[in-house]
Design a protein around this motif. Structure first.
Motif, short mmCIF file in Angstrom:
data_model
loop_
_atom_site.label_atom_id
_atom_site.label_comp_id
_atom_site.label_asym_id
_atom_site.label_seq_id
_atom_site.Cartn_x
_atom_site.Cartn_y
_atom_site.Cartn_z
N ASP A 129 0.82 -1.21 0.00
CA ASP A 129 0.00 0.00 0.00
C ASP A 129 0.86 1.28 0.00
O ASP A 129 1.55 1.58 0.96
N PHE A 130 0.77 2.02 -1.11
CA PHE A 130 1.53 3.28 -1.23
C PHE A 130 0.83 4.42 -0.49
O PHE A 130 1.45 5.13 0.31
N VAL A 131 -0.47 4.56 -0.70
CA VAL A 131 -1.19 5.69 -0.11
C VAL A 131 -1.17 5.60 1.42
O VAL A 131 -1.10 6.62 2.12
N PHE A 317 -0.55 19.67 -3.26
CA PHE A 317 0.35 19.16 -2.23
C PHE A 317 1.46 18.33 -2.87
O PHE A 317 2.63 18.44 -2.52
N ALA A 318 1.09 17.49 -3.87
CA ALA A 318 2.10 16.64 -4.52
C ALA A 318 3.05 17.47 -5.38
O ALA A 318 4.21 17.09 -5.57
N ALA A 319 2.56 18.61 -5.90
CA ALA A 319 3.33 19.31 -6.94
C ALA A 319 4.15 20.51 -6.45
O ALA A 319 5.22 20.77 -6.97
N GLU A 388 8.22 3.92 -0.46
CA GLU A 388 7.66 3.52 0.85
C GLU A 388 6.30 2.88 0.61
O GLU A 388 5.46 3.42 -0.11
N ARG A 389 6.10 1.74 1.21
CA ARG A 389 4.84 1.01 1.08
C ARG A 389 4.55 0.32 2.41
O ARG A 389 5.50 -0.10 3.09
N ILE A 390 3.26 0.14 2.73
CA ILE A 390 2.92 -0.67 3.90
C ILE A 390 2.50 -2.05 3.39
O ILE A 390 1.63 -2.15 2.50
N MET A 460 16.47 6.76 -7.50
CA MET A 460 15.20 6.46 -6.84
C MET A 460 14.47 7.71 -6.33
O MET A 460 13.49 7.60 -5.61
N ALA A 461 14.96 8.91 -6.69
CA ALA A 461 14.38 10.12 -6.10
C ALA A 461 12.90 10.29 -6.45
O ALA A 461 12.15 10.92 -5.71
N PHE A 462 12.47 9.75 -7.59
CA PHE A 462 11.06 9.84 -7.97
C PHE A 462 10.31 8.54 -7.72
O PHE A 462 9.22 8.33 -8.24
N GLY A 463 10.90 7.66 -6.91
CA GLY A 463 10.26 6.38 -6.64
C GLY A 463 10.42 5.44 -7.82
O GLY A 463 11.26 5.65 -8.71
N TYR A 464 9.57 4.42 -7.86
CA TYR A 464 9.74 3.39 -8.88
C TYR A 464 8.45 2.60 -9.06
O TYR A 464 7.67 2.47 -8.12
N GLY A 465 8.26 2.08 -10.27
CA GLY A 465 7.15 1.16 -10.52
C GLY A 465 5.82 1.86 -10.67
O GLY A 465 5.74 3.01 -11.11
N ARG A 466 4.77 1.17 -10.26
CA ARG A 466 3.38 1.62 -10.44
C ARG A 466 3.14 3.05 -9.98
O ARG A 466 2.40 3.79 -10.60
N HIS A 467 3.78 3.45 -8.88
CA HIS A 467 3.51 4.78 -8.33
C HIS A 467 4.63 5.79 -8.58
O HIS A 467 4.60 6.88 -8.00
N ALA A 468 5.61 5.44 -9.41
CA ALA A 468 6.71 6.39 -9.68
C ALA A 468 6.08 7.73 -10.07
O ALA A 468 5.08 7.77 -10.80
N CYS A 469 6.66 8.81 -9.59
CA CYS A 469 6.05 10.13 -9.73
C CYS A 469 5.65 10.42 -11.19
O CYS A 469 6.50 10.56 -12.07
N PRO A 470 4.35 10.55 -11.47
CA PRO A 470 3.93 10.85 -12.84
C PRO A 470 4.15 12.32 -13.21
O PRO A 470 4.14 12.68 -14.38
C1 HEM Z 1 10.83 17.58 -8.06
C2 HEM Z 1 9.55 17.43 -7.78
C3 HEM Z 1 8.91 16.13 -7.35
C4 HEM Z 1 9.42 15.10 -6.61
C5 HEM Z 1 10.82 14.98 -6.00
C6 HEM Z 1 8.39 14.10 -6.51
C7 HEM Z 1 8.54 12.88 -5.86
C8 HEM Z 1 7.57 11.89 -5.82
C9 HEM Z 1 7.75 10.60 -5.19
C10 HEM Z 1 9.02 10.12 -4.49
C11 HEM Z 1 6.60 9.91 -5.34
C12 HEM Z 1 6.30 8.48 -4.82
C13 HEM Z 1 6.83 7.45 -5.82
C14 HEM Z 1 6.98 6.06 -5.27
O1 HEM Z 1 6.91 5.86 -4.06
O2 HEM Z 1 7.19 5.11 -6.08
C15 HEM Z 1 5.67 10.77 -6.06
C16 HEM Z 1 4.37 10.43 -6.38
C17 HEM Z 1 3.49 11.28 -7.00
N1 HEM Z 1 3.77 12.52 -7.54
FE1 HEM Z 1 5.54 13.49 -7.46
N2 HEM Z 1 7.27 14.54 -7.16
C18 HEM Z 1 7.55 15.78 -7.69
C19 HEM Z 1 6.70 16.58 -8.45
C20 HEM Z 1 5.40 16.26 -8.77
C21 HEM Z 1 4.51 17.08 -9.58
C22 HEM Z 1 4.88 18.42 -10.21
C23 HEM Z 1 3.32 16.42 -9.64
C24 HEM Z 1 2.05 16.82 -10.37
C25 HEM Z 1 2.02 17.47 -11.48
C26 HEM Z 1 3.46 15.18 -8.90
C27 HEM Z 1 2.46 14.24 -8.75
C28 HEM Z 1 2.62 13.03 -8.09
C29 HEM Z 1 1.53 12.08 -7.91
C30 HEM Z 1 0.08 12.25 -8.37
C31 HEM Z 1 2.08 10.97 -7.24
C32 HEM Z 1 1.35 9.70 -6.80
C33 HEM Z 1 1.43 8.65 -7.88
C34 HEM Z 1 0.50 7.47 -7.63
O3 HEM Z 1 -0.34 7.55 -6.74
O4 HEM Z 1 0.62 6.47 -8.35
N3 HEM Z 1 4.72 15.12 -8.40
N4 HEM Z 1 6.29 11.96 -6.36
#
Ligand code: HEM
Length: 526
Positions: A129-131, A317-319, A388-390, A460-470
């Motif tokens: 679980d990612f969320v 919050f994510a962005a 990170e996942r539970i 790995m800064a943006f994660g990996y796999g299904r939830h890698a930061c889109p």
């Molecule tokens: C430098 C900026 C950013 C960093 C370092 C970052 C980092 C991350 C990381 C580490 C994750 C989790 C990945 C995982 O655990 O596998 C994530 C997920 C996510 N990020 Fe980013 N992020 C950034 C910018 C953004 C931006 C600009 C957006 C939107 C436009 C965004 C939207 C999301 C969303 C929606 C998820 C969840 C994906 C899912 O639920 O599958 N992020 N991000």
């Protein structure tokens, strides 16, 4: 006595109540204090024993020692010394493929060797679980952080990434306006001190809002303020809530001002988004922004405009703070390595369109800027641990190792980025190393891995796999566009004797120093 237990309780209750009232009125002040203590202790113990318990796998090293006393001490240490603990675990245990536990206020987190990422990258979300990690980290039960809706990741992946070149054109217009309105006024003669993280956060919030809902949203000052404050209030509110035992969190949440503020931010989001959604539904107008894509992609409960307005806050919050942190770190690194600045300016001259804007090809061709961004992130990523996942049920990996249920797993992303097996001189900042790598090979895979947006077991800064930061593709272009505008229009440097600001460790987060400033001077028009 009746044989019906329900009836017995009903008959007994009034007498019990009378007895209790009589007994309570006979208590002294000291007795009441003692009673309150007993009730609190009982509820805490009940809460402790009734919540799911983590089982540690025997034989896996625990950083700081495995005894209960050591773990309690290490959990506290993790709040402010997580980077060293993770490096200790990674370099002592993980280099040869070992797991390790790192104690943290959430419990002992299991750090995985990256070879297991393939086993887990597409695991079902209810089992891995990612969320849930967000909900835990930000006390989502009380703060609403951590949505299980997939509307925003879906639309970012399917629509934003596909329309990125168009979006980036209007984003570049927004950047010009932002610098006019937000960046401190600087002269061509004197250096002006700029509180970098604050200014960049406000610029990123406006620029992101342009992508979320066009100029109507980005010019809505109340919305932009709410989108920034939502994350800050949620973060502080969660930290305050963590001081309470679980059973007291709900009443505490009603009293903590930051948690109470969250409702105002939702109201502000609705005030901004609902008229836009209604107008667009009425006219059929479909501008190229996230709000329109979410409106089109929504199904079931997602179609409620109030739900979409709430998701808008969650995507901010994510962005916003993520991108602002990365952008601030990059600017600190450019001040620390001023020899790189002319190279970036020259590169811009080569890739920009005639009107000064950067197009799709131009962004891709900014290899030098991209390389410095990646190197900056290697040293100062936003998160020390990603993926990170539970684990919600015992989970067997391909080699038979079983991760017990209720374990929070992760990968020590920053420690990996400092591995000499991956980077020849990991402690030396080499802003051009990824650009050189891209130039030195024809292999598309190697070229791909050298990009800022790469998400793989070495990056790995943006994660990996299904939830890698889109959102990383948008974040990458946004950081390039903001930074190049800054460098084209201002000279930047640290004050005399100032060194690169150190990042601040807060558990798994590695935040740019909010108090740090840089000096800026307007560049003379050519
Ligand atoms: C430098 C900026 C950013 C960093 C370092 C970052 C980092 C991350 C990381 C580490 C994750 C989790 C990945 C995982 O655990 O596998 C994530 C997920 C996510 N990020 Fe980013 N992020 C950034 C910018 C953004 C931006 C600009 C957006 C939107 C436009 C965004 C939207 C999301 C969303 C929606 C998820 C969840 C994906 C899912 O639920 O599958 N992020 N991000």
């Amino acid at each position: 006595m009746s044989s019906n237990p329900m009836l017995d309780t009903a008959l007994l209750a009034p007498r019990l109540l009378d007895d209790c009232v009589a007994w309570a009125s006979s208590l002294s002040k000291n007795d009441i204090g003692g009673l309150l203590f007993l009730v609190t202790l009982t509820l805490t113990l009940w809460n402790y024993f009734s919540s799911p318990k983590q089982r540690l796998v025997p034989g896996i090293p625990v950083i700081g020692g495995a005894s209960k006393k050591d773990r309690i001490r290490s959990r506290e240490r993790f709040r402010h010394d997580s980077k060293a603990m993770l490096a200790e675990g990674y370099f002592r245990n993980n280099v040869n493929g070992g797991f390790f536990y790192v104690p943290s206020p959430l419990g002992e987190r299991l750090m995985l060797p990256v070879r297991y990422l393939e086993d887990l990258k597409t695991a079902p979300v209810d089992k891995v679980d990612f969320v849930g990690t967000f909900i835990e980290m930000f006390e989502g039960k009380y703060t609403t952080f951590g949505s299980r809706s997939t509307l925003h990741p879906r639309t970012v992946k399917a629509d934003l990434n596909q329309h990125l070149p168009d979006v980036m054109m209007s984003v570049q217009d927004e950047i010009v306006e932002c610098f006019d309105e937000i960046f401190p006024k600087c002269s061509e003669e004197e250096w002006t001190e700029v509180p970098l993280v604050d200014v960049i956060t406000r610029i990123v919030a406006r620029v992101s809002s342009r992508m979320f809902g066009g100029p109507e949203l980005s010019r809505n000052a109340s919305w932009v303020a709410a989108s920034i404050a939502f994350a800050i209030d949620g973060y502080i509110g969660a930290q305050k809530l963590k001081r309470y035992p679980e059973f007291l969190k709900r009443p505490a949440a009603r009293l903590i001002p930051e948690v109470r503020n969250l409702a105002n931010h939702y109201r502000e989001a609705e005030k901004a988004a609902l008229p836009m959604l209604a107008e667009r539904a009425r006219t059929g107008e479909r501008p190229k922004d996230l709000l329109a894509w979410m409106q089109d992609a929504a199904v079931g409960e997602e179609t409620d405009p109030r739900f979409i307005a709430g998701i808008l806050l969650k995507i901010s919050f994510a962005a916003i703070h993520t991108t602002a942190a990365g952008n601030s770190q990059l600017i600190f690194d450019l001040c620390a390595h001023p020899d790189l600045i002319p190279l970036v300016r020259e590169e811009y001259g080569r890739v920009a369109d005639e009107d000064g804007k950067i197009g799709k090809k131009g962004f891709f061709q900014m290899h030098i800027m991209d390389s410095i961004m990646k190197e900056s992130q290697r040293f100062n990523p936003l998160l020390l641990v990603t993926f990170e996942r539970i684990i919600t049920e015992d989970w067997r990996l391909s080699d038979g190792f079983v991760i017990p249920a209720h374990t929070t797993i992760g990968v020590p992303a920053q420690a990996i980025a400092m591995d000499p097996k991956l980077y020849p001189e990991p402690e030396t900042f080499d802003g051009l190393q990824f650009a050189k790598l891209r130039q030195s090979t024809d292999d598309p895979a190697t070229k791909g891995k050298a990009q800022f947006v790469a998400a793989n077991p070495q990056s790995m800064a943006f994660g990996y796999g299904r939830h890698a930061c889109p959102g990383r593709f948008f974040a990458g272009d946004e950081i390039k566009a903001i930074t190049i505008y800054l460098l084209n229009n201002y000279d930047i440097k640290f004050a005399e004797g100032q060194t690169r600001p150190k990042s601040v460790e807060v558990e798994t987060q590695f935040l740019p120093d909010h108090a740090a400033t840089i000096l800026c001077k307007k560049r003379k028009a050519a």
